[in-house]
Design a protein around this motif. Structure first.
Motif, PDB file in Angstrom:
ATOM      1  N   ARG A  86     -53.527  89.094  56.504  1.00 40.12           N
ATOM      2  CA  ARG A  86     -52.171  89.298  57.044  1.00 40.12           C
ATOM      3  C   ARG A  86     -52.033  88.719  58.448  1.00 40.12           C
ATOM      4  N   GLY A  87     -53.167  88.520  59.092  1.00 42.01           N
ATOM      5  CA  GLY A  87     -53.131  87.999  60.445  1.00 42.01           C
ATOM      6  C   GLY A  87     -54.544  87.832  60.962  1.00 42.01           C
ATOM      7  N   PRO A  88     -54.708  87.409  62.208  1.00 41.10           N
ATOM      8  CA  PRO A  88     -56.046  87.294  62.786  1.00 41.10           C
ATOM      9  C   PRO A  88     -56.783  88.632  62.749  1.00 41.10           C
ATOM     10  N   VAL A  89     -58.085  88.574  62.523  1.00 39.60           N
ATOM     11  CA  VAL A  89     -58.887  89.787  62.398  1.00 39.60           C
ATOM     12  C   VAL A  89     -59.276  90.279  63.784  1.00 39.60           C
ATOM     13  N   THR A  90     -58.913  91.523  64.069  1.00 41.01           N
ATOM     14  CA  THR A  90     -59.260  92.132  65.356  1.00 41.01           C
ATOM     15  C   THR A  90     -59.720  93.561  65.115  1.00 41.01           C
ATOM     16  N   LEU A  91     -60.630  94.015  65.952  1.00 42.42           N
ATOM     17  CA  LEU A  91     -61.067  95.399  65.875  1.00 42.42           C
ATOM     18  C   LEU A  91     -61.628  95.824  67.222  1.00 42.42           C
ATOM     19  N   GLU A 151     -65.969 100.866  60.325  1.00 43.40           N
ATOM     20  CA  GLU A 151     -65.579  99.618  60.986  1.00 43.40           C
ATOM     21  C   GLU A 151     -65.862  98.415  60.089  1.00 43.40           C
ATOM     22  N   TYR A 152     -67.012  98.435  59.441  1.00 45.77           N
ATOM     23  CA  TYR A 152     -67.404  97.317  58.581  1.00 45.77           C
ATOM     24  C   TYR A 152     -66.380  97.122  57.471  1.00 45.77           C
ATOM     25  N   VAL A 153     -66.023  98.215  56.811  1.00 45.74           N
ATOM     26  CA  VAL A 153     -65.049  98.133  55.724  1.00 45.74           C
ATOM     27  C   VAL A 153     -63.692  97.684  56.253  1.00 45.74           C
ATOM     28  N   ASP A 154     -63.322  98.143  57.413  1.00 46.23           N
ATOM     29  CA  ASP A 154     -62.050  97.749  58.022  1.00 46.23           C
ATOM     30  C   ASP A 154     -61.982  96.236  58.199  1.00 46.23           C
ATOM     31  N   VAL A 155     -63.043  95.646  58.749  1.00 47.55           N
ATOM     32  CA  VAL A 155     -63.056  94.199  58.970  1.00 47.55           C
ATOM     33  C   VAL A 155     -63.006  93.438  57.645  1.00 47.55           C
ATOM     34  N   GLY A 170     -63.791  97.924  68.124  1.00 45.49           N
ATOM     35  CA  GLY A 170     -64.811  98.763  67.521  1.00 45.49           C
ATOM     36  C   GLY A 170     -66.042  98.929  68.376  1.00 45.49           C
ATOM     37  N   ARG A 171     -66.810  99.948  68.018  1.00 42.97           N
ATOM     38  CA  ARG A 171     -68.065 100.220  68.724  1.00 42.97           C
ATOM     39  C   ARG A 171     -69.195  99.358  68.197  1.00 42.97           C
ATOM     40  N   PHE A 172     -69.202  99.105  66.892  1.00 43.86           N
ATOM     41  CA  PHE A 172     -70.303  98.378  66.264  1.00 43.86           C
ATOM     42  C   PHE A 172     -69.916  96.965  65.834  1.00 43.86           C
ATOM     43  N   HIS A 173     -68.659  96.755  65.481  1.00 41.31           N
ATOM     44  CA  HIS A 173     -68.219  95.453  64.978  1.00 41.31           C
ATOM     45  C   HIS A 173     -66.942  94.998  65.682  1.00 41.31           C
ATOM     46  N   PRO A 174     -66.994  94.847  67.003  1.00 40.83           N
ATOM     47  CA  PRO A 174     -65.780  94.454  67.731  1.00 40.83           C
ATOM     48  C   PRO A 174     -65.426  92.988  67.467  1.00 40.83           C
ATOM     49  N   LEU A 175     -64.171  92.727  67.308  1.00 41.74           N
ATOM     50  CA  LEU A 175     -63.673  91.362  67.139  1.00 41.74           C
ATOM     51  C   LEU A 175     -62.377  91.192  67.929  1.00 41.74           C
ATOM     52  N   PRO A 176     -62.313  90.152  68.808  1.00 43.31           N
ATOM     53  CA  PRO A 176     -63.405  89.251  69.180  1.00 43.31           C
ATOM     54  C   PRO A 176     -64.501  90.009  69.944  1.00 43.31           C
ATOM     55  N   TYR A 177     -65.691  89.394  69.988  1.00 41.87           N
ATOM     56  CA  TYR A 177     -66.801  90.007  70.699  1.00 41.87           C
ATOM     57  C   TYR A 177     -66.491  90.054  72.183  1.00 41.87           C
TER      58      TYR A 177
END
Length: 339
Positions: free
Chosen positions: A131-136, A119-123, A138-145
Motif C-alpha cells: 500500500r505504500g513504503p514499508v516503515t516501522l 514486528e516481523y509479521v507486521d513488516v 520498531g524495537r527489533f525490526h525498525p525501518l528505515p534503520y
C-alpha cells in the motif's frame, strides 16, 4: 480436516525419494506440502523445486526461521515463490531458540520474543500489501534503520514487484501459551509442534476456547504417521525425534520443547530425557521418552488402530494434519481414512 505432507529439513543431504512422495501426495488429494530448516538446508529452495514439478498442492514452510533473514527478505521469498507457483504459498514462521539464533545465525535472541514476532509479521504484511513504503518504528525490526552505527541515509521503500496475493497466509510456530494467544490475533494459522488430541485442554486458554477461533484460522499440527504391525517399533522414530528436540534442542535451563512436554503432563520425564542427552547418553535419552507420550502425538500402528485414533484428531480444532511419513502406503491409508 485437510491433509498435508511434512518433509522436514534435510539431514546430510537431499532425499531422492521426496519428490516421488510429494507427487503421490498430490495425486491422493493432499492439500499441502511443507518444508523446514534448522542449520543446514533452507526451507524455500526445496519448495521452489517442488513447485516446478507439481501443479496444485499448496507449498508451506514449517517453519522458516525468522533469524535467518530480515522480514523484508522473507516477504521477498514468499512473494517470488507465490508468483512462480501460481499462488500456492503458505508462509510459516518461527523464532527457533537461543542456541540456534545465537550459535548459528550470530544474532541475539530477542528478550521480548512476542514483540519481535509481532514486528516481523507486521513488516511482512506491509511488503505483501504494497500500500505504500514499508516503515516501522520498531524495537527489533525498525525501518528505515535508525541505529547509531548506520549512515542515517535509509529511506522507506515499496516493493518493486506487485504481489500475486496481498493476503498471502502467514502461520506461526508457537509453543508458549502467550505466544499461541498472540498467534491467534496476528496470524492466519498456528503450527503446533506437538499436538495431543486427548489433551486439548492444554491449549484451550491460549486458543481462546470461550470465544472460538475466527473463521479460516488454520490449526496445523505435525504428526508422525506409520502404518505398521508393531506399535512399539513404529514409535521408535517418534521417540528419536522427541529425544533430540527435548534433550538437545536447547540449553538445560531454557529448552522450549522440554517445557512444552512438561506442560503436557510429562515434566519429570522431560527433565530426565534432557539430563541423559546432555550427558552424552543419547540412546538412553531416546529410550527414556515415554511410549505413552510418543503414542498420543502420533498415528502409529495397523490401519484399524489409526482409523480409530484419527477420529480424535477430527473432533478438535485441527483444520490441517501435517503428516510426517516416509512411505506412500501410509499416505494412501490416511487419505482413504480421511474421506
Amino acid at each position: 480436516m485437510r491433509l498435508g505432507l511434512a518433509l522436514g529439513y534435510w539431514g546430510r543431504g537431499p532425499d531422492p525419494g521426496q519428490l516421488v512422495l510429494v507427487r503421490e501426495a498430490e495425486r491422493l488429494g493432499y492439500d499441502s506440502v511443507w518444508t523446514a530448516e534448522a542449520w543446514g538446508s533452507d526451507a524455500f529452495t526445496p519448495l521452489t523445486w517442488i513447485a516446478a514439478h507439481t501443479s496444485r498442492i499448496r507449498l508451506g514452510t514449517a517453519v522458516a526461521q525468522m533469524a535467518a533473514r530480515s522480514p523484508t527478505a522473507t516477504a521477498m521469498h514468499a512473494l517470488t515463490l507465490d508468483h512462480l507457483s501460481g499462488g500456492r504459498v503458505l508462509l510459516g514462521l518461527g523464532l527457533s531458540g537461543p542456541q540456534v539464533v545465537e550459535g548459528w545465525y550470530g544474532r541475539p535472541f530477542p528478550k521480548s520474543p512476542l514483540t519481535a514476532t509481532r514486528e516481523y509479521v507486521d513488516v511482512v504484511r506491509q511488503v505483501l500489501a504494497r500500500r505504500g513504503p514499508v516503515t516501522l518504528d520498531g524495537r527489533f525490526h525498525p525501518l528505515p534503520y535508525g541505529g547509531g552505527d548506520g549512515t542515517g541515509l535509509g529511506k522507506p521503500l515499496k516493493s518493486l514487484t506487485h504481489p500475486l496475493r496481498t493476503r498471502l497466509p502467514v502461520l506461526l510456530g508457537a509453543e508458549g501459551p502467550r505466544n499461541i494467544a498472540q498467534t491467534t490475533r496476528i496470524a492466519d494459522g498456528w503450527l503446533p509442534l506437538y499436538w495431543s488430541p486427548t489433551r486439548t485442554d492444554a491449549y484451550e486458554a491460549a486458543l481462546g476456547a470461550g470465544s472460538g477461533l475466527r473463521p479460516g484460522f488454520m490449526v496445523a499440527p505435525l504428526v508422525r504417521a506409520t502404518v505398521c504391525a508393531d506399535v512399539a517399533e513404529g514409535l521408535l522414530p517418534v521417540k528419536g525425534m522427541l529425544g533430540f528436540y527435548v534433550g538437545g534442542m536447547g540449553h538445560s535451563g531454557r529448552n522450549f520443547h522440554a517445557d512444552l512436554m512438561g506442560r503436557m503432563g510429562y515434566e519429570e520425564e522431560a527433565r530426565r530425557v534432557q539430563e541423559l542427552f546432555l550427558a552424552g547418553r543419547r540412546e538412553e535419552a531416546v529410550l527414556a521418552v515415554p511410549d505413552a507420550f510418543a503414542d498420543e502425538i502420533s498415528l502409529v500402528g495397523p490401519r484399524e488402530r489409526i482409523a480409530e485414533r484419527l477420529d480424535a484428531w477430527r473432533k478438535g480444532p485441527v483444520t490441517d494434519l501435517l503428516v510426517l511419513a516416509r512411505d506412500p502406503e501410509t499416505l494412501r491409508v490416511l487419505a482413504e481414512l480421511n474421506t
